[in-house]
Design an enzyme around this catalytic site. Sequence first.
Site, PDB file in Angstrom:
ATOM      1  N   LYS A 293      65.336  -0.579  68.411  1.00 18.17           N
ATOM      2  CA  LYS A 293      64.980  -1.673  69.321  1.00 18.17           C
ATOM      3  C   LYS A 293      65.087  -2.739  68.274  1.00 18.17           C
ATOM      4  O   LYS A 293      64.406  -3.049  67.387  1.00 18.17           O
ATOM      5  CB  LYS A 293      63.635  -1.360  69.981  1.00 18.17           C
ATOM      6  CG  LYS A 293      63.270  -2.672  70.699  1.00 18.17           C
ATOM      7  CD  LYS A 293      61.717  -2.325  71.308  1.00 18.17           C
ATOM      8  CE  LYS A 293      61.428  -3.645  72.398  1.00 18.17           C
ATOM      9  NZ  LYS A 293      60.203  -3.493  72.721  1.00 18.17           N
ATOM     10  N   ARG A 303      59.973 -11.216  79.372  1.00 24.24           N
ATOM     11  CA  ARG A 303      58.779 -11.626  79.058  1.00 24.24           C
ATOM     12  C   ARG A 303      58.148 -12.408  80.081  1.00 24.24           C
ATOM     13  O   ARG A 303      56.828 -12.707  80.173  1.00 24.24           O
ATOM     14  CB  ARG A 303      58.864 -12.180  77.178  1.00 24.24           C
ATOM     15  CG  ARG A 303      59.092 -11.166  76.357  1.00 24.24           C
ATOM     16  CD  ARG A 303      59.603 -11.661  74.831  1.00 24.24           C
ATOM     17  NE  ARG A 303      59.883 -10.732  74.189  1.00 24.24           N
ATOM     18  CZ  ARG A 303      60.161 -10.745  72.781  1.00 24.24           C
ATOM     19  NH1 ARG A 303      60.256 -11.783  72.416  1.00 24.24           N
ATOM     20  NH2 ARG A 303      60.438  -9.587  71.950  1.00 24.24           N
ATOM     21  N   GLU A 331      66.064   5.440  61.414  1.00 24.88           N
ATOM     22  CA  GLU A 331      65.114   5.344  62.681  1.00 24.88           C
ATOM     23  C   GLU A 331      65.471   6.789  63.383  1.00 24.88           C
ATOM     24  O   GLU A 331      64.468   7.596  64.237  1.00 24.88           O
ATOM     25  CB  GLU A 331      65.268   4.254  63.641  1.00 24.88           C
ATOM     26  CG  GLU A 331      64.871   3.079  62.912  1.00 24.88           C
ATOM     27  CD  GLU A 331      63.032   3.067  62.820  1.00 24.88           C
ATOM     28  OE1 GLU A 331      62.462   3.833  63.253  1.00 24.88           O
ATOM     29  OE2 GLU A 331      62.737   1.819  62.323  1.00 24.88           O
ATOM     30  N   LYS A 346      68.057  -0.316  72.273  1.00 21.47           N
ATOM     31  CA  LYS A 346      67.957  -1.781  73.090  1.00 21.47           C
ATOM     32  C   LYS A 346      68.004  -3.197  72.222  1.00 21.47           C
ATOM     33  O   LYS A 346      67.502  -3.039  71.076  1.00 21.47           O
ATOM     34  CB  LYS A 346      66.505  -1.535  73.548  1.00 21.47           C
ATOM     35  CG  LYS A 346      66.031  -2.683  74.425  1.00 21.47           C
ATOM     36  CD  LYS A 346      64.504  -2.580  74.763  1.00 21.47           C
ATOM     37  CE  LYS A 346      64.178  -3.894  75.841  1.00 21.47           C
ATOM     38  NZ  LYS A 346      62.504  -3.877  76.222  1.00 21.47           N
TER      39      LYS A 346
END
Length: 426
Positions: A293, A303, A331, A346
């Site tokens: 991400k 948001r 990750e 993302k």
Amino acid sequence: MASTVSFSPANVQMLQGRSCHGHAAFGGCSAVPRTGPRMRSVAVRVSSEQEAAPAVRAPSGRTIEECEADAVAGRFPAPPPLVRPKAPEGTPQIRPLDLTKRPRRNRRSPALRAAFQETTISPANLVLPLFIHEGEDDAPIGAMPGCYRLGWRHGLLDEVYKSRDVGVNSFVLFPKVPDALKSQSGDEAYNDNGLVPRTIRLLKDKFPDIVVYTDVALDPYSSDGHDGIVREDGVIMNDETVYQLCKQAVSQARAGADVVSPSDMMDGRVGAIRAALDAEGFHDVSIMSYTAKYASSFYGPFREALDSNPRFGDKKTYQMNPANYREALLETAADEAEGADILLVKPGLPYLDVIRLLRDNSALPIAAYQVSGEYSMIKAGGALNMIDEEKVMMESLMCLRRAGADIILTYFARQAANVLCGMRSN
């Protein structure tokens, strides 16, 4: 005379109903078989004119019997002359190139292109994000045309009904939490009677066969707007945040969530959540980790939808640097080792290389999130007649699939499924 034809009212209903064969270039949605009364017979009168229909003749004017007799005797008609289409005036006269391989041969007709298509997409590959709030009425989101904060009962159920009609059966929930329920520690995140657990129970009661994904992060519940607990010096506290996330994930699983999705990017949260779920007996609840991400500028409309902008600073100390590629492998290795079931990238379209990187280095399913900024850009371009919205929408989703995504979280899910089912996209 009368001919007997077997039929069922259910079969007639299916023939009269909407066709769902799908978009030729993308695949289609699966129709739900219908059942009906047992078969029965009806006598249909055929006229004498139909019984005495004239003999079928070939284009040459001869009957089929005459053609068959000629074939037995070895007399075959000459093939029609090959007529090449004329080139436009001024086209140079040249010798054909001496090419053994001409890739265009496999692209010359729709049937050939469909036969050799390497990537397909269907409604089963799509996950629809749903914004929910405590109110009864749906509230439009200005920065995301066509998207709403859904009333957690009526509007929500209507959206799920419509989506299931076109084959979309997976949904991910994002709550807009009242400011009065927000705190620095985000305790509302694990309230068993909070907005998300209530919504999960409602959906599972009405639609037990759907797949419900949930977001595991503190930013909707934090008065600071960050994904974790903020220390007085502005540092996001990792381990203390993970403790809260575990309680949030267990609360969601208890309500009936199928897949919990930690989007916070705290270190070690996947392993801790897996242990917490297993300790409570939720061994079958999956984890979709937001593995890569990025601290992206494409999240702005989202948001706004949830009023979850950070009250200070940014999220660069825990989300990934958009300039980094190999870091995604670190990750990936960590999330796999900690028990993730699905790995997510993302944003989506700007990070196709990262999707391919994860696809080539992991056997786990890969998810891509086509985020709010990607959605709103396509919507804006379509509204201004600068692009063909439907075609760009479908191409963008196909590109995510081609890069290696098994599933795509997209606000276009229902609109794209309409196209795949041969319906209007709006």
